[in-house]
Write an enzyme that holds these catalytic residues in place. Structure first.
Site, PDB file in Angstrom:
ATOM      1  N   ARG A 153       0.836  -1.216   0.000  1.00  0.00           N
ATOM      2  CA  ARG A 153       0.000   0.000   0.000  1.00  0.00           C
ATOM      3  C   ARG A 153       0.867   1.261   0.000  1.00  0.00           C
ATOM      4  NH1 ARG A 153      -3.022  -3.596  -0.982  1.00  0.00           N
ATOM      5  NH2 ARG A 153      -5.135  -3.929  -0.160  1.00  0.00           N
ATOM      6  N   SER A 223     -11.073  -1.055   2.600  1.00  0.00           N
ATOM      7  CA  SER A 223     -10.353  -1.194   3.884  1.00  0.00           C
ATOM      8  C   SER A 223     -10.009   0.200   4.396  1.00  0.00           C
ATOM      9  CB  SER A 223      -9.039  -1.955   3.713  1.00  0.00           C
ATOM     10  OG  SER A 223      -9.260  -3.269   3.313  1.00  0.00           O
ATOM     11  N   GLU A 319      -5.696   3.694   5.815  1.00  0.00           N
ATOM     12  CA  GLU A 319      -5.274   3.393   4.441  1.00  0.00           C
ATOM     13  C   GLU A 319      -5.856   4.441   3.500  1.00  0.00           C
ATOM     14  OE1 GLU A 319      -6.927   1.705   1.255  1.00  0.00           O
ATOM     15  OE2 GLU A 319      -6.058  -0.300   1.574  1.00  0.00           O
TER      16      GLU A 319
HETATM   17  P1  FAD Z   1      -8.827   8.244  -5.588  1.00  0.00           P
HETATM   18  O1  FAD Z   1      -9.501   7.912  -4.320  1.00  0.00           O
HETATM   19  O2  FAD Z   1      -9.491   9.214  -6.493  1.00  0.00           O
HETATM   20  O3  FAD Z   1      -7.332   8.740  -5.271  1.00  0.00           O
HETATM   21  C1  FAD Z   1      -6.542   7.997  -4.353  1.00  0.00           C
HETATM   22  C2  FAD Z   1      -5.199   8.716  -4.137  1.00  0.00           C
HETATM   23  O4  FAD Z   1      -4.432   8.690  -5.344  1.00  0.00           O
HETATM   24  C3  FAD Z   1      -5.348  10.186  -3.787  1.00  0.00           C
HETATM   25  O5  FAD Z   1      -4.314  10.524  -2.897  1.00  0.00           O
HETATM   26  C4  FAD Z   1      -5.174  10.902  -5.109  1.00  0.00           C
HETATM   27  O6  FAD Z   1      -4.670  12.229  -4.952  1.00  0.00           O
HETATM   28  C5  FAD Z   1      -4.157  10.020  -5.801  1.00  0.00           C
HETATM   29  N1  FAD Z   1      -4.327   9.980  -7.265  1.00  0.00           N
HETATM   30  C6  FAD Z   1      -5.431   9.578  -7.934  1.00  0.00           C
HETATM   31  N2  FAD Z   1      -5.203   9.604  -9.256  1.00  0.00           N
HETATM   32  C7  FAD Z   1      -3.937  10.037  -9.415  1.00  0.00           C
HETATM   33  C8  FAD Z   1      -3.131  10.281 -10.544  1.00  0.00           C
HETATM   34  N3  FAD Z   1      -3.561  10.085 -11.795  1.00  0.00           N
HETATM   35  N4  FAD Z   1      -1.862  10.724 -10.358  1.00  0.00           N
HETATM   36  C9  FAD Z   1      -1.390  10.924  -9.089  1.00  0.00           C
HETATM   37  N5  FAD Z   1      -2.111  10.709  -7.980  1.00  0.00           N
HETATM   38  C10 FAD Z   1      -3.373  10.270  -8.154  1.00  0.00           C
HETATM   39  N6  FAD Z   1      -7.568  -1.137  -2.824  1.00  0.00           N
HETATM   40  C11 FAD Z   1      -6.714  -2.197  -2.924  1.00  0.00           C
HETATM   41  O7  FAD Z   1      -5.500  -2.008  -3.027  1.00  0.00           O
HETATM   42  N7  FAD Z   1      -7.195  -3.479  -2.886  1.00  0.00           N
HETATM   43  C12 FAD Z   1      -8.492  -3.763  -2.774  1.00  0.00           C
HETATM   44  O8  FAD Z   1      -8.871  -4.937  -2.742  1.00  0.00           O
HETATM   45  C13 FAD Z   1      -9.415  -2.676  -2.680  1.00  0.00           C
HETATM   46  N8  FAD Z   1     -10.745  -2.911  -2.527  1.00  0.00           N
HETATM   47  C14 FAD Z   1     -11.602  -1.865  -2.414  1.00  0.00           C
HETATM   48  C15 FAD Z   1     -12.961  -2.132  -2.271  1.00  0.00           C
HETATM   49  C16 FAD Z   1     -13.876  -1.102  -2.149  1.00  0.00           C
HETATM   50  C17 FAD Z   1     -15.347  -1.423  -1.988  1.00  0.00           C
HETATM   51  C18 FAD Z   1     -13.425   0.245  -2.203  1.00  0.00           C
HETATM   52  C19 FAD Z   1     -14.416   1.376  -2.111  1.00  0.00           C
HETATM   53  C20 FAD Z   1     -12.068   0.525  -2.342  1.00  0.00           C
HETATM   54  C21 FAD Z   1     -11.141  -0.527  -2.438  1.00  0.00           C
HETATM   55  N9  FAD Z   1      -9.765  -0.296  -2.569  1.00  0.00           N
HETATM   56  C22 FAD Z   1      -8.890  -1.355  -2.715  1.00  0.00           C
HETATM   57  C23 FAD Z   1      -9.225   1.080  -2.588  1.00  0.00           C
HETATM   58  C24 FAD Z   1      -9.302   1.747  -4.001  1.00  0.00           C
HETATM   59  O9  FAD Z   1     -10.077   0.970  -4.873  1.00  0.00           O
HETATM   60  C25 FAD Z   1      -7.918   1.932  -4.616  1.00  0.00           C
HETATM   61  O10 FAD Z   1      -7.074   2.683  -3.761  1.00  0.00           O
HETATM   62  C26 FAD Z   1      -7.966   2.637  -5.970  1.00  0.00           C
HETATM   63  O11 FAD Z   1      -6.718   2.558  -6.617  1.00  0.00           O
HETATM   64  C27 FAD Z   1      -8.402   4.097  -5.851  1.00  0.00           C
HETATM   65  O12 FAD Z   1      -8.664   4.617  -7.139  1.00  0.00           O
HETATM   66  P2  FAD Z   1      -9.412   6.007  -7.305  1.00  0.00           P
HETATM   67  O13 FAD Z   1      -9.306   6.414  -8.737  1.00  0.00           O
HETATM   68  O14 FAD Z   1     -10.778   5.898  -6.760  1.00  0.00           O
HETATM   69  O15 FAD Z   1      -8.482   6.919  -6.398  1.00  0.00           O
HETATM   70  N1  EPU Z   2     -10.917 -10.927   9.577  1.00  0.00           N
HETATM   71  C1  EPU Z   2     -11.677 -11.066  10.724  1.00  0.00           C
HETATM   72  N2  EPU Z   2     -12.727 -10.215  10.935  1.00  0.00           N
HETATM   73  C2  EPU Z   2     -13.046  -9.240  10.046  1.00  0.00           C
HETATM   74  C3  EPU Z   2     -12.271  -9.078   8.886  1.00  0.00           C
HETATM   75  C4  EPU Z   2     -11.197  -9.935   8.659  1.00  0.00           C
HETATM   76  O1  EPU Z   2     -11.411 -11.934  11.553  1.00  0.00           O
HETATM   77  O2  EPU Z   2     -14.025  -8.535  10.303  1.00  0.00           O
HETATM   78  C5  EPU Z   2      -9.821 -11.869   9.341  1.00  0.00           C
HETATM   79  C6  EPU Z   2     -10.170 -12.849   8.202  1.00  0.00           C
HETATM   80  O3  EPU Z   2     -10.883 -13.963   8.676  1.00  0.00           O
HETATM   81  C7  EPU Z   2      -8.802 -13.239   7.687  1.00  0.00           C
HETATM   82  C8  EPU Z   2      -7.997 -11.956   7.875  1.00  0.00           C
HETATM   83  O4  EPU Z   2      -8.686 -11.171   8.848  1.00  0.00           O
HETATM   84  O5  EPU Z   2      -8.228 -14.224   8.498  1.00  0.00           O
HETATM   85  C9  EPU Z   2      -7.815 -11.161   6.592  1.00  0.00           C
HETATM   86  O6  EPU Z   2      -9.108 -10.796   6.080  1.00  0.00           O
HETATM   87  P1  EPU Z   2      -9.412 -10.611   4.508  1.00  0.00           P
HETATM   88  O7  EPU Z   2      -8.916 -11.778   3.728  1.00  0.00           O
HETATM   89  O8  EPU Z   2     -10.844 -10.228   4.352  1.00  0.00           O
HETATM   90  O9  EPU Z   2      -8.480  -9.418   4.059  1.00  0.00           O
HETATM   91  P2  EPU Z   2      -8.084  -8.056   4.761  1.00  0.00           P
HETATM   92  O10 EPU Z   2      -6.715  -8.185   5.341  1.00  0.00           O
HETATM   93  O11 EPU Z   2      -9.160  -7.581   5.668  1.00  0.00           O
HETATM   94  C10 EPU Z   2      -6.874  -7.164   2.627  1.00  0.00           C
HETATM   95  C11 EPU Z   2      -6.827  -5.877   1.882  1.00  0.00           C
HETATM   96  C12 EPU Z   2      -8.031  -5.768   0.958  1.00  0.00           C
HETATM   97  C13 EPU Z   2      -7.971  -6.930  -0.040  1.00  0.00           C
HETATM   98  C14 EPU Z   2      -8.009  -8.249   0.751  1.00  0.00           C
HETATM   99  C15 EPU Z   2      -7.832  -9.456  -0.154  1.00  0.00           C
HETATM  100  C16 EPU Z   2      -5.627  -4.278   3.255  1.00  0.00           C
HETATM  101  C17 EPU Z   2      -5.711  -3.086   4.152  1.00  0.00           C
HETATM  102  N3  EPU Z   2      -6.794  -4.764   2.804  1.00  0.00           N
HETATM  103  O12 EPU Z   2      -8.026  -7.094   3.466  1.00  0.00           O
HETATM  104  O13 EPU Z   2      -7.938  -4.551   0.235  1.00  0.00           O
HETATM  105  O14 EPU Z   2      -9.069  -6.889  -0.926  1.00  0.00           O
HETATM  106  O15 EPU Z   2      -6.918  -8.259   1.704  1.00  0.00           O
HETATM  107  O16 EPU Z   2      -6.524  -9.534  -0.598  1.00  0.00           O
HETATM  108  O17 EPU Z   2      -4.525  -4.735   2.954  1.00  0.00           O
HETATM  109  C18 EPU Z   2      -8.542  -2.259   0.308  1.00  0.00           C
HETATM  110  O18 EPU Z   2      -7.321  -2.017   0.293  1.00  0.00           O
HETATM  111  O19 EPU Z   2      -9.419  -1.357   0.301  1.00  0.00           O
HETATM  112  C19 EPU Z   2      -8.982  -3.648   0.306  1.00  0.00           C
HETATM  113  C20 EPU Z   2     -10.279  -4.018   0.342  1.00  0.00           C
END
Ligand code: FAD
Ligand code: EPU
Length: 336
Positions: A153, A223, A319
């Protein structure tokens, strides 16, 4: 004044002074970056806590070009393209490699900023290089993978190039020889089965839909906190005290903990403060029920951090990017 509510997935009812949509990267050369600004993609990792006293610059340039090389495909994508539709488009063309990253919201341009990752794959694994606008030299430059300094991240765009670089195009490199990555928890069910990339994507999407709220239905930012990286000594101590605590090795003396587990075990699942709630299926996600305010959210963040610190001696850092009146908050809520 321009409403930001529909421009970020946490959907707080805040505003900015002005919105500029960048549909061609050359437009960046005529923007005044001396006035306060915030770069935005689809706002899925950014929360506007208050009215932002500046200009929001939204990257909305488009275009995907696929070229076939000897051993791999090269995918050149404009920063304003949405990540998930691009993953689906490539799968439709028979190109795998991004399936574990299916259904991640946001733009392609934001993906390198926090090195998006899920289900055992992160952007760095499929990344070739990118182009962007450097605000100090006022020129477009290309950065290769090592220059991006990707970490968990993390990247150079959150460190040395913070606030100084706008990504305009990302180039991905996907091997033609596709190999599934099935090591992460629930994907292990697929090991030993004949699967293709589309089937892995389908499984990833099914798992994600069962845990994570769809921002179109329930305002959230994924997250909320990073999974904390702690000393091996603290991880061992916690393992001895709490049976079943998930821990993941990071290096010889560091381990990663699951913030969702810590928050749940601190008794905070479904906890509510004003219009903000800890999501009942995944405690690492906070949701806004539509009535939430920036104040409620800050109170919730501080309550979660203090409770987890008191119970486990572990500090949680957000995050998501928290934006206040004058720009991004940093140390105010970031312990450690
Ligand atoms: P924004 O929120 O618009 O911007 C994020 C940051 O990047 C800001 O600081 C912004 O200034 C900067 N930025 C944006 N675009 C640019 C650019 N072109 N150049 C320079 N800086 C820029 N993230 C994960 O890693 N793994 C996941 O599994 C994951 N699951 C998600 C699930 C949900 C339901 C949600 C809501 C979010 C999740 N995220 C996850 C977080 C998010 O999807 C990512 O961080 C994504 O890359 C953000 O994209 P955005 O365009 O919405 O960024
Ligand atoms: N867990 C719990 N309780 C909860 C949530 C999670 O006990 O309420 C336990 C799960 O059972 C598991 C562990 O925590 O043992 C990890 O949970 P999970 O696999 O759901 O993943 P996470 O660590 O909560 C991370 C990323 C996600 C990404 C998933 C899958 C971060 C901060 N988050 O979540 O990214 O999708 O792994 O790889 O690293 C995001 O960045 O926005 C995001 C959704």
């Amino acid at each position: 004044m321009q409403s930001l509510q529909s421009l970020h997935t946490f959907a707080l009812p805040t505003h900015c002074q002005k919105l500029v949509r960048v549909t061609a990267s050359e437009q960046l050369q005529s923007i005044d970056f001396n006035a306060p600004f915030f770069i935005l993609g689809e706002g899925s990792n950014s929360v506007f806590l208050n009215d932002f006293e500046g200009t929001v610059i939204q990257l909305a340039n488009r275009g995907i070009t696929v070229s076939e090389q000897d051993s791999h495909y090269q995918i050149r994508v404009a920063a304003g393209e949405s990540w998930h539709p691009m993953v689906l488009k490539l799968l439709d063309m028979g190109i795998g490699g991004l399936e574990n990253l299916a259904l991640i919201p946001g733009t392609v341009g934001a993906a390198p900023v926090q090195n998006i990752g899920a289900y055992g794959v992160e952007l760095a694994d499929v990344f070739s290089h990118l182009t962007g606008y450097h605000l100090e030299t006022q020129s477009f430059i290309t950065l290769d993978k090592s220059a991006c300094e990707f970490g968990y991240r993390d990247s150079v765009f959150k460190q040395a190039l913070y606030g100084r670089f706008i990504i305009t195009e990302v180039v991905l490199k996907l091997p033609k020889q596709w190999r599934p990555v099935l090591d992460y928890g629930p994907l292990r069910d697929l090991i030993g089965r004949e699967v293709n990339a589309q089937q892995v994507a389908n499984r990833v999407m099914q798992i994600r839909r069962s845990k994570l709220p769809d921002p179109a239905q329930c305002a959230n930012a994924g997250s909320f906190f990073k999974n904390p990286v702690v000393s091996r000594a603290l991880a061992s101590e916690l393992r001895a005290r709490y049976e079943g605590i998930p821990t993941y090795p990071v290096s010889d003396n560091k381990e990663k903990l699951a913030a969702g587990w810590l928050i749940e075990r601190a008794g905070l699942k479904s906890h509510r403060i004003g219009g903000i709630r800890v999501y009942d299926k995944q405690a690492l996600v906070l949701v806004n029920d539509g009535q939430g305010t920036g104040r409620d959210l800050l109170t919730m963040i501080e309550h979660i951090q203090a409770t987890v610190l008191a119970k486990f001696a572990v500090e949680l850092s957000p995050e998501v990017r928290l934006i206040g009146r004058n720009g991004e908050l940093s140390k105010g809520v970031e312990h450690g």
